[in-house]
Scaffold this active site. Sequence first.
Site, PDB file in Angstrom:
ATOM      1  N   ARG A  36      30.215  40.839  41.631  1.00  0.00           N
ATOM      2  CA  ARG A  36      31.633  41.109  41.408  1.00  0.00           C
ATOM      3  C   ARG A  36      32.195  42.126  42.401  1.00  0.00           C
ATOM      4  O   ARG A  36      33.337  42.032  42.838  1.00  0.00           O
ATOM      5  CB  ARG A  36      31.808  41.597  39.950  1.00  0.00           C
ATOM      6  N   ILE A  61      42.884  41.648  38.876  1.00  0.00           N
ATOM      7  CA  ILE A  61      41.764  40.814  38.415  1.00  0.00           C
ATOM      8  C   ILE A  61      41.547  41.159  36.945  1.00  0.00           C
ATOM      9  O   ILE A  61      41.675  42.315  36.531  1.00  0.00           O
ATOM     10  CB  ILE A  61      40.491  41.070  39.247  1.00  0.00           C
ATOM     11  N   SER A  62      41.219  40.148  36.143  1.00  0.00           N
ATOM     12  CA  SER A  62      41.023  40.348  34.706  1.00  0.00           C
ATOM     13  C   SER A  62      39.805  41.214  34.431  1.00  0.00           C
ATOM     14  O   SER A  62      38.857  41.272  35.223  1.00  0.00           O
ATOM     15  CB  SER A  62      40.794  39.009  34.002  1.00  0.00           C
ATOM     16  N   GLN A  63      39.833  41.827  33.253  1.00  0.00           N
ATOM     17  CA  GLN A  63      38.674  42.515  32.693  1.00  0.00           C
ATOM     18  C   GLN A  63      37.520  41.487  32.590  1.00  0.00           C
ATOM     19  O   GLN A  63      37.775  40.327  32.244  1.00  0.00           O
ATOM     20  CB  GLN A  63      39.144  42.961  31.320  1.00  0.00           C
ATOM     21  N   PHE A 205      48.239  39.645  31.164  1.00  0.00           N
ATOM     22  CA  PHE A 205      48.129  39.036  32.496  1.00  0.00           C
ATOM     23  C   PHE A 205      49.404  39.291  33.277  1.00  0.00           C
ATOM     24  O   PHE A 205      50.470  39.489  32.686  1.00  0.00           O
ATOM     25  CB  PHE A 205      47.945  37.511  32.363  1.00  0.00           C
TER      26      PHE A 205
END
Length: 209
Positions: A36, A61-63, A205
């Site tokens: 990541r 970027i999402s969790q 989001f």
Amino acid sequence: MTTGYAEQRRLMVERQLKSRGIADVRVLAAMLRIPREEFFPAGRGAAYADEPAPIGHGQTISQPYITALMAESLELTAGDTVLEVGAGCGYHAAVLGALAGCVIAIELIPELAEMARRNLERTGCGGNVTVVRGDGAAGYLERAPYDAISVEAAAEEIPRRLAGQLKPDGGRMVIPVGPPGEQELLLIQNRAEGQTTRRLACCRFVPLR
Ligand code: SAH
């Protein structure tokens, strides 16, 4: 002493994913393997934090947990063709690529599309991922219909043109829907008996444009 990335990944999988109920072994294995930190444009230090992170151009970027929840909900198999809307830095596309047969990842912002492409190539995670620069709210007719669609920016309501590109029997879509502060992650499934919608979680989001 700083903890190595492999160890940070292991801790992420244990503490952020497994402990919250992510149980799909393929999803867990993919997120244990994909580096990541290689997808983070600035400050790799934040790569394994339990929160969304900036990727430039006002996007995030999402969790990790949300990426895992979305990927798990789609129940992907090696034969599936997947459309991803909002490739961002390419990390989520890499996770989908590890689970499905092939992924079309659309990104609106040219610089991010280019970054996703580079990140996927550099990490060797992009063999079955095609990054396309374009407006994913209209889907991508060239490769439709899809077994699954993963939308990674929030819509006011479910875009009809996108839903229309799902396979009528067996297609499923995960999508955040609603105004800021009231978004819900929805799973839509097309079945022979009709369409079902299930609410997976509250979420946050950036907007789908
Ligand atoms: N999942 C991504 C991050 C998604 S952030 C990752 O792993 O990094 C949401 C992304 O959706 C942003 O990059 C934004 O530019 C993109 N986006 C927003 N509206 C879009 C649209 N209509 N078509 C394609 N991409 C869009």
